[in-house]
Motif scaffolding. Structure first.
Motif, PDB file in Angstrom:
ATOM      1  N   GLU A  35       2.944  -5.282  -6.703  1.00  0.00           N
ATOM      2  CA  GLU A  35       3.329  -4.917  -5.454  1.00  0.00           C
ATOM      3  C   GLU A  35       3.992  -3.573  -5.556  1.00  0.00           C
ATOM      4  O   GLU A  35       3.969  -2.646  -4.705  1.00  0.00           O
ATOM      5  N   GLU A  38       1.688  -0.478  -5.737  1.00  0.00           N
ATOM      6  CA  GLU A  38       0.911   0.045  -4.584  1.00  0.00           C
ATOM      7  C   GLU A  38       1.377   1.255  -3.956  1.00  0.00           C
ATOM      8  O   GLU A  38       2.388   1.856  -3.922  1.00  0.00           O
ATOM      9  N   SER A  41       4.039   1.234  -1.223  1.00  0.00           N
ATOM     10  CA  SER A  41       5.347   1.153  -1.769  1.00  0.00           C
ATOM     11  C   SER A  41       5.933   2.224  -2.205  1.00  0.00           C
ATOM     12  O   SER A  41       7.345   2.366  -2.267  1.00  0.00           O
TER      13      SER A  41
END
Length: 114
Positions: A35, A38, A41
């Motif tokens: 995550e 990404e 992000s």
């Protein structure tokens, strides 16, 4: 600048970089690894001003430390006034270029240009 002063800067940048990278790693642990990589992000990291400033500071510290280390290694391989000046100025130019390019990326992302 005296070599002893340059080495004090070298040690200081190493200690400061270790502390800031530790903070950076601790902040990355709040998210899952996949995550945190990404695109959204990463953009959010650059748009959060305190974190972007910390990343900029890490960029500057590691650039100074890394290129000074490279300069020291190259000066140990060969000596001579012309060679030493060329290595020192070349490392400074490369360091400034890297900091400028990294800063450009952070600034463009922070301003929403990406």
């Amino acid at each position: 600048m005296r070599e002893s002063t340059i080495m004090k800067i070298h040690y200081g940048t190493a200690l400061a970089a270790v502390a800031l990278v530790a903070v950076h790693i601790l902040m990355r642990l709040t998210q899952g690894f996949a995550e945190s990589l990404e695109f959204e992000s990463v953009l959010a990291n650059y748009k959060f001003l305190p974190y972007a400033l910390m990343l900029e500071l890490i960029l500057i510290l590691l650039s100074i430390h890394g290129f000074n280390g490279l300069r020291v290694i190259l000066l140990e391989l060969k000596q001579g006034p012309t060679y030493e000046k060329a290595v020192s100025y070349g490392c400074i130019a490369a360091m400034v270029g890297l900091i400028a390019y990294g800063s450009r990326t952070i600034i463009m992302t922070n301003m929403g240009m990406v």
